[in-house]
Each structure stands twice: as C-alpha cells, then as structure tokens.
Design an enzyme around this catalytic site. Sequence first.
Site, PDB file in Angstrom:
ATOM      1  N   SER A   1       8.105  -0.349   6.935  1.00  0.00           N
ATOM      2  CA  SER A   1       9.457   0.237   6.667  1.00  0.00           C
ATOM      3  C   SER A   1       9.506   1.655   6.642  1.00  0.00           C
ATOM      4  O   SER A   1      10.656   2.294   6.539  1.00  0.00           O
ATOM      5  CB  SER A   1       9.649  -0.269   5.099  1.00  0.00           C
ATOM      6  OG  SER A   1       8.777   0.448   4.265  1.00  0.00           O
TER       7      SER A   1
ATOM      8  N   SER B   1       3.568  -0.553   5.333  1.00  0.00           N
ATOM      9  CA  SER B   1       4.579   0.260   6.075  1.00  0.00           C
ATOM     10  C   SER B   1       4.458   1.616   6.471  1.00  0.00           C
ATOM     11  O   SER B   1       5.458   2.299   7.039  1.00  0.00           O
ATOM     12  CB  SER B   1       5.699   0.419   4.900  1.00  0.00           C
ATOM     13  OG  SER B   1       6.142  -0.997   4.352  1.00  0.00           O
TER      14      SER B   1
ATOM     15  N   LYS C   1      11.252   9.947   3.565  1.00  0.00           N
ATOM     16  CA  LYS C   1      11.849   8.502   3.798  1.00  0.00           C
ATOM     17  C   LYS C   1      12.849   8.137   2.534  1.00  0.00           C
ATOM     18  O   LYS C   1      12.518   8.542   1.461  1.00  0.00           O
ATOM     19  CB  LYS C   1      10.543   7.684   3.755  1.00  0.00           C
ATOM     20  CG  LYS C   1      10.830   6.189   3.798  1.00  0.00           C
ATOM     21  CD  LYS C   1       9.586   5.393   3.677  1.00  0.00           C
ATOM     22  CE  LYS C   1       9.814   3.750   3.669  1.00  0.00           C
ATOM     23  NZ  LYS C   1       8.257   3.194   3.606  1.00  0.00           N
TER      24      LYS C   1
END
Length: 479
Positions: free
Chosen positions: A155, A179, A77
């Site tokens: 996220s 997230s 990520k």
Amino acid sequence: MIDERDYVVHDAVGLAALVRAGEVSPSELVEAAIRRIEARNGELNAVIHKLYDKARAAAESPDLPDGPFRGVPMLLKDLWPASAGDPVHLGIAVLRDAGYTHPTDGNQVTCLRRAGFTFLGRTNTPELGLVATTEPLAYGPTRNPWNTGHGPGGSSGGSAAAVVSGMVPVAGAGDGGGSIRIPAALCGLVGLKPSRGRVSNGPREDESGLSVVHVMARTVRDTAALLDAEAVPFPGDTVVAPRPERPFAELMFREPGHLRIGLWVDSPGDGRVDVDPECVAAAERAALLLEGLGHTVEATGPAALTDERLLANFAKTWGVSTAYALDEVGEMIGRPLTEEDVEPATWFSAERGRKTPATDMLKTQTATQLFGRAMAAWWADGWDLLITPATARPAPEIGELVSTPDNVLQSFINSLPYGTFTLPFNLTGQPAISIPMGHTAGGLPVGAQLAAAYAREDVLLQVAAQIEDTAPWPHLAPD
C-alpha cells in the site's frame, strides 16, 4: 541553488551532508523537491496532499531541529501515522470530502521531525492500505515510474513512486502484510520491514499487531540511518525490540561473518500461488551473489511455511482489523459508515470481520503465536537468513488488482501473489527486507526478500549492503 541532477543523485544521507557543509540550504532543498514533484507528479499521481507552504516555513525557521537529517525533504504516506494539522484521508473518499485533518503527530513523525526532515506532502495509498495496488477510487491510480501502464504496488505505492522518480530521497511507509516490501520490489527500491516494536506505532496503535512503520529508500545506508532516527521507545509502547549495541548506520558496515542461509522459492501456505519464473530468478540471483561472498546457501527453509492455515489466519485478522478501522473512521467524521462510503472490497472485508466470533479470533491469535514459535525455531537451529522472492509476480497492470461490484473479491485474490512471501513475517514480527534484483525481460523491477531472526535488522542491513556493493542497482527510474 542546487540543480536537479545534484538533487536527485544524492540520497538522504548525502543531502544532509551537503547541508552540514554549508553547500546547500534547507530552503534550497525544499525548492528543488517542489520542482521535481511538479515535474513528475502529473504523470505519476504519487503526491495527493501538497504541503509546500508548511515545508518552506519549516525550512526557513530557526527552530528547524539540528538533527542528522536537518533540511532534507521527505513525504509521508497518507495512512497512519498522522502529521499535525495535515490531511489524513486513508484513501477514503468520505475523509477527503469531509476535509479531515488530524490534530497531532504520530510517534514516528515526531522522530522524523526531531531528525530535521521537512515534510512536503502526503502520498497516495489504497483505501485503508488493504490491497497490493495503489488505485483508490478517492484519488485515482498511482503509476509505476518504470512503466506507467503498471502500478507501483501497495500500500506504500505513492511513496515508492515518489522516491524512485526522484521527488524525494525517502518517504514514509507502513507494512501490515508487505506494504513496504511489495512496492520496493516492484519499483526497484530498498524496503525494510522492521521488527515488531522497533518503531513506535503510538499514540494511536500499539505495537503487538501486524503493522510496522518505516520508509521507502533508494540506498541501504538511508534505510539504516532512518531506522536509527525512528527506533526510539515512547512511554506506553507495548512491544520494544531490543536495541543494538551500536547504531544501525554503523553496524551495516561490519562484516556479518560466514552465514547459513536458506533459499525458499515455493509459495508459502497451501502453495496455491504460482510463482513467476522471473521472480524465482531474482531470489536465485541473490543466493548466487551471497554464495560468491562466501556464505553457505541451501535450498531449505522453515517447515512452518507450509502451514495450510497461514493465509486463512492472516485473512481473519485482516477482516477484523478492517471492521475496526471503519468504525474508527466513522468516529472521525461523526457518523457510522455505510456500504456506499467505501469501496466494495473494503466493505466485504469488514463485514466478514464483523461476523467473526470472538472465540474464533482468539483461536486465530493462538495459531499465529504457534506459527511464530515454529518459524523462530528454524533460526534458533543455526540458520541466519532466509531468501525468498519478494513477490510472486512483477508489477501488475493498472486496473488488474481493482475490485468491481460484480467481482468484489478481485482485488484480494489478485493481490495474493504480491503478499504471499511477505505476510508470514508480519505474523511473526520478524524483520525482512526487499532489495532490487534486476528487471524482467519487459523492463519491470523485481526484488528478493531477506528475512532474519527477531531483532536482527543488523544482519539484514549488513547483507543488503554487501549485495548493494557487489551488484549496485539504479537508484532512479528513467524520466
């Protein structure tokens, strides 16, 4: 050469077994992953930094570590932790425009390298990971593979879209308010938020805050095996979760015994969020499955979840953290950031954080500690698990959670239904997992969240494995 079908149907544990058996090479897996990314990413916009040459070199190197996942491809990520020499843009245009790369690996990445993974790139994320959608102005929206008119959540939305579309079997993720669990629920994946201090946040961050790191996965066994690879204390870690007696990948196959489980479907805090009936139904399906497996389930839960200060305390901590993060980004590019450098909601959050007196922040920290103690008391009273909906809404349409200059708060207000059930466990530091629980009438995935006492990921994994065995979920979204 491994064909596309064989590549996408295997999870990370399965691909690693093929490499160990000599049926496929690390280089062949890298090429399979690249083909899949190139085939799907144009539509989904999940991978924003492609590191194909580095991945090929790593796969061909005699120095590729002989760890449990030797040669398995994965993505990281594009928030912290960093990977050495690679872009880390945090969803922010100024870091993109500066071409910023980070010089060192974060501790989680160090563990993943030792395990033998090859990194093919980094995935899309909202600016600083602040909201429950992955639509940064810097890189554009990531789309949900189940329905590209909807988002995958945030996220860790880029990682979720990459995994459920079959680009890679697992991808890096982080969770400061949901997230990992939010995109897992909205994409039909397994999303474990580990206990505070289970995986090192170093060297950049300590382990005492809201955020933890782990992965997005399709199977419970990948989730457990990756946790074993990552749960390695580093010098200077401020919180270290107690190690289990056996590896999680072994413990998940043990019967958990008869469990007392609570079911809570009302929005935590002041109850302002209406919970979609299809999300309630997902939690109730999990409860019925667990009752069928011999566990006791009652409609109850910690009274602390009705604390009306819950959201305000979280928001205050979030704002101060945002202000600090912008200062840090300013140091990375060599100048202070201005309002024009970031999205309206990010600047608004940071400005609120800067105006928070230090004494107010200390009061908030104390209130958070008291909340954690009150929550822990429920588990100490003899309860083993709590079931909730993972989110209060199915996946949002693209644009629904994006702020505008005329409506700066839109992204935060519209994100609330997605974090209402997840954020309490960032405040307490307890482990929680989102597991797939079917689809809405419109075909969007929905999930149930299971939460356990601190450091009891073993119970979560055992129960998730029972559900996966009883009611298997599809591991891939249809092309």
